[in-house]
Design an enzyme around this catalytic site. Structure first.
Site, mmCIF file in Angstrom:
data_model
loop_
_atom_site.group_PDB
_atom_site.id
_atom_site.type_symbol
_atom_site.label_atom_id
_atom_site.label_comp_id
_atom_site.label_asym_id
_atom_site.label_seq_id
_atom_site.Cartn_x
_atom_site.Cartn_y
_atom_site.Cartn_z
ATOM 1 N N GLU A 1 -14.009 -40.444 -20.209
ATOM 2 C CA GLU A 1 -15.066 -40.965 -19.339
ATOM 3 C C GLU A 1 -14.971 -42.476 -19.116
ATOM 4 O OE1 GLU A 1 -19.027 -39.772 -20.485
ATOM 5 O OE2 GLU A 1 -19.774 -40.192 -18.472
ATOM 6 N N ASP B 1 -19.646 -45.754 -27.218
ATOM 7 C CA ASP B 1 -18.768 -45.109 -26.220
ATOM 8 C C ASP B 1 -17.336 -45.627 -26.326
ATOM 9 O OD1 ASP B 1 -21.164 -45.044 -23.513
ATOM 10 O OD2 ASP B 1 -20.309 -43.378 -24.631
ATOM 11 N N ASP C 1 -17.970 -32.716 -19.817
ATOM 12 C CA ASP C 1 -19.301 -32.267 -20.232
ATOM 13 C C ASP C 1 -19.343 -30.770 -20.549
ATOM 14 O OD1 ASP C 1 -20.653 -34.682 -20.187
ATOM 15 O OD2 ASP C 1 -21.102 -34.556 -18.045
ATOM 16 N N ILE D 1 -19.135 -40.155 -25.971
ATOM 17 C CA ILE D 1 -20.553 -39.957 -26.351
ATOM 18 C C ILE D 1 -21.178 -39.147 -25.232
ATOM 19 C CG2 ILE D 1 -22.842 -40.992 -26.612
ATOM 20 C CD1 ILE D 1 -21.579 -42.070 -28.865
ATOM 21 N N THR E 1 -25.859 -39.605 -23.836
ATOM 22 C CA THR E 1 -26.174 -41.023 -24.057
ATOM 23 C C THR E 1 -27.658 -41.255 -24.307
ATOM 24 O OG1 THR E 1 -24.416 -41.536 -22.535
ATOM 25 C CG2 THR E 1 -26.017 -43.272 -22.919
HETATM 26 P P1 AMP Z 1 -27.590 -33.620 -20.978
HETATM 27 O O1 AMP Z 1 -27.596 -34.316 -22.288
HETATM 28 O O2 AMP Z 1 -27.476 -32.139 -21.081
HETATM 29 O O3 AMP Z 1 -28.695 -34.079 -20.084
HETATM 30 O O4 AMP Z 1 -26.213 -34.023 -20.273
HETATM 31 C C1 AMP Z 1 -25.668 -35.285 -20.342
HETATM 32 C C2 AMP Z 1 -24.638 -35.388 -19.269
HETATM 33 O O5 AMP Z 1 -25.250 -35.252 -18.004
HETATM 34 C C3 AMP Z 1 -23.938 -36.716 -19.202
HETATM 35 O O6 AMP Z 1 -22.777 -36.712 -19.973
HETATM 36 C C4 AMP Z 1 -23.612 -36.897 -17.733
HETATM 37 O O7 AMP Z 1 -22.222 -36.742 -17.473
HETATM 38 C C5 AMP Z 1 -24.343 -35.763 -17.060
HETATM 39 N N1 AMP Z 1 -25.075 -36.168 -15.850
HETATM 40 C C6 AMP Z 1 -25.242 -37.398 -15.339
HETATM 41 N N2 AMP Z 1 -25.938 -37.360 -14.182
HETATM 42 C C7 AMP Z 1 -26.207 -36.067 -13.944
HETATM 43 C C8 AMP Z 1 -26.887 -35.367 -12.884
HETATM 44 N N3 AMP Z 1 -27.446 -36.011 -11.862
HETATM 45 N N4 AMP Z 1 -26.964 -34.027 -12.963
HETATM 46 C C9 AMP Z 1 -26.431 -33.363 -14.002
HETATM 47 N N5 AMP Z 1 -25.776 -33.960 -15.039
HETATM 48 C C10 AMP Z 1 -25.659 -35.303 -15.005
HETATM 49 MG MG MG Z 2 -21.351 -36.432 -21.100
#
Ligand code: AMP
Ligand code: MG
Length: 329
Positions: free
Chosen positions: A70, A47, A272, A125, A128
């Site tokens: 971020e 990151d 995102d 990143i 994660t």
């Molecule tokens: P994904 O890989 O599609 O699950 O998305 C990853 C992203 O989800 C990360 O970069 C976070 O910014 C975001 N994220 C973190 N917590 C949450 C949440 N509670 N609801 C939705 N997205 C989230």
């Molecule tokens: Mg993200």
């Protein structure tokens, strides 16, 4: 080809390619050891390293542009994290010899800019959890002007690029400029080809994609939606904005992200969705929030005026918005 945003596009490409070289090395060197231990060392190093490299390249090219990223160096500068800072310095030093840890913290903090008329949004990143599992992750950079994404560069180091005789080659770079289409390159920035969303008009045939993480989206509601649309194929679960890339090149036709019941008030982050959304739009698709409203990138780090995300090939957008309407809280 239009010359509009050409310098921004080239700089963004250069920045995400440099960062993906770094994240790939970190995943290769550190992953085996740390993933099993479930400590977050590799992702933390990646990151910070990715953000440092990208902010430095952007700031050299566009010193007046704010970068909204971020991470910041607050935690990293603490004595108890000296080991991580040393590792970040090592990896950034591969492409920038003689850089000091202090300079790296300064580069990272170039990403603490404010939302303005024109700014860059960066997720160094994205995905994660995918990075830690050795699955999909992305490096996502977007230029936003007057609330509209103008340029997006999305590096997906683990995405399948093509298959030759059963052997898969991995690593894709996806680039879009408003009004100029979407292009897929290999992760080195070569072999570019225009990409387009699917031409599918009938919801039941659609491949539906969603997050792997049940904490990040309401998978139960997604199932109900798929059923309403007549989709029986299981969803493609994938981490990061790689989902937008899969949609932009026509493999999936619907990506939905409704806040999980565990975090009903969650608002999506600008970094995102900036790069991913322009990629899908320029490939011919459509991206809105879950209620069919345009994404509003003017209100801060969070998309405060939006709720969830719907991205489709465009043809299916109305069907998804309508079907979802009756299911939303
Ligand atoms: P994904 O890989 O599609 O699950 O998305 C990853 C992203 O989800 C990360 O970069 C976070 O910014 C975001 N994220 C973190 N917590 C949450 C949440 N509670 N609801 C939705 N997205 C989230
Ligand atoms: Mg993200």
């Amino acid at each position: 080809m239009s010359t509009l945003y050409q310098q921004e596009r080239e700089t963004a490409i250069r920045a995400v390619i440099a960062a993906s070289g770094l994240t790939r090395s970190i995943q290769k060197d550190l992953a085996g050891r740390s993933i099993q231990k479930e400590d977050r060392t590799p992702v933390t190093v990646a990151d910070y390293g990715s953000q440092a490299v990208i902010c430095k390249i952007l700031n050299d090219a566009f010193p007046d542009d704010p970068i909204v990223a971020e991470e910041d160096s607050g935690e990293l500068s603490k004595p108890e994290h000296a080991e991580i800072l040393t590792q970040v310095t090592h990896y950034v030093g591969i492409s920038s010899p003689r850089v000091s840890s202090g300079e790296i913290c300064q580069w990272i903090d170039l990403g603490s800019g404010s939302i303005s008329r024109r700014y860059w949004a960066l997720d160094p990143i994205d995905g994660t959890k995918g990075f830690l599992r050795g699955d999909q992750y992305a490096i996502a950079l977007a230029l936003i002007e007057e609330g509209t994404v103008k340029v997006g560069a999305l590096a997906c180091p683990n995405i399948i690029l093509n298959t030759h005789g059963g052997r898969k080659s991995r690593g894709g770079l996806f680039v879009a400029v408003r009004g100029q289409g979407a292009v897929q390159f290999d992760i080195g920035g070569n072999s570019g080809r225009k990409i387009l969303v699917s031409n599918l008009h009938s919801p039941p045939q659609a491949l539906f994609t969603e997050s792997v993480e049940s904490a990040h989206a309401d998978h139960r509601l997604h199932r109900e939606l798929a059923k309403k649309l007549g989709i029986s194929r299981p969803p493609l679960m994938m981490d990061s904005q790689a989902k937008y890339a899969i949609l932009a090149r026509g493999e999936a036709s619907i990506y939905v992200r409704i806040p999980s019941p565990q975090t009903p008030d969650y608002r999506e982050k600008i970094w995102d969705h900036g790069a991913g959304s322009i990629l899908v739009e320029e490939a011919g698709g459509k991206v809105t929030d879950a209620r069919g409203r345009a994404l509003d990138f003017t209100c801060g780090k969070r998309l405060e005026n939006n709720y969830g995300i719907i991205a489709t090939n465009g043809w299916l957008h109305g069907d998804v918005v309508n079907a979802l309407g009756s299911l939303l809280p």
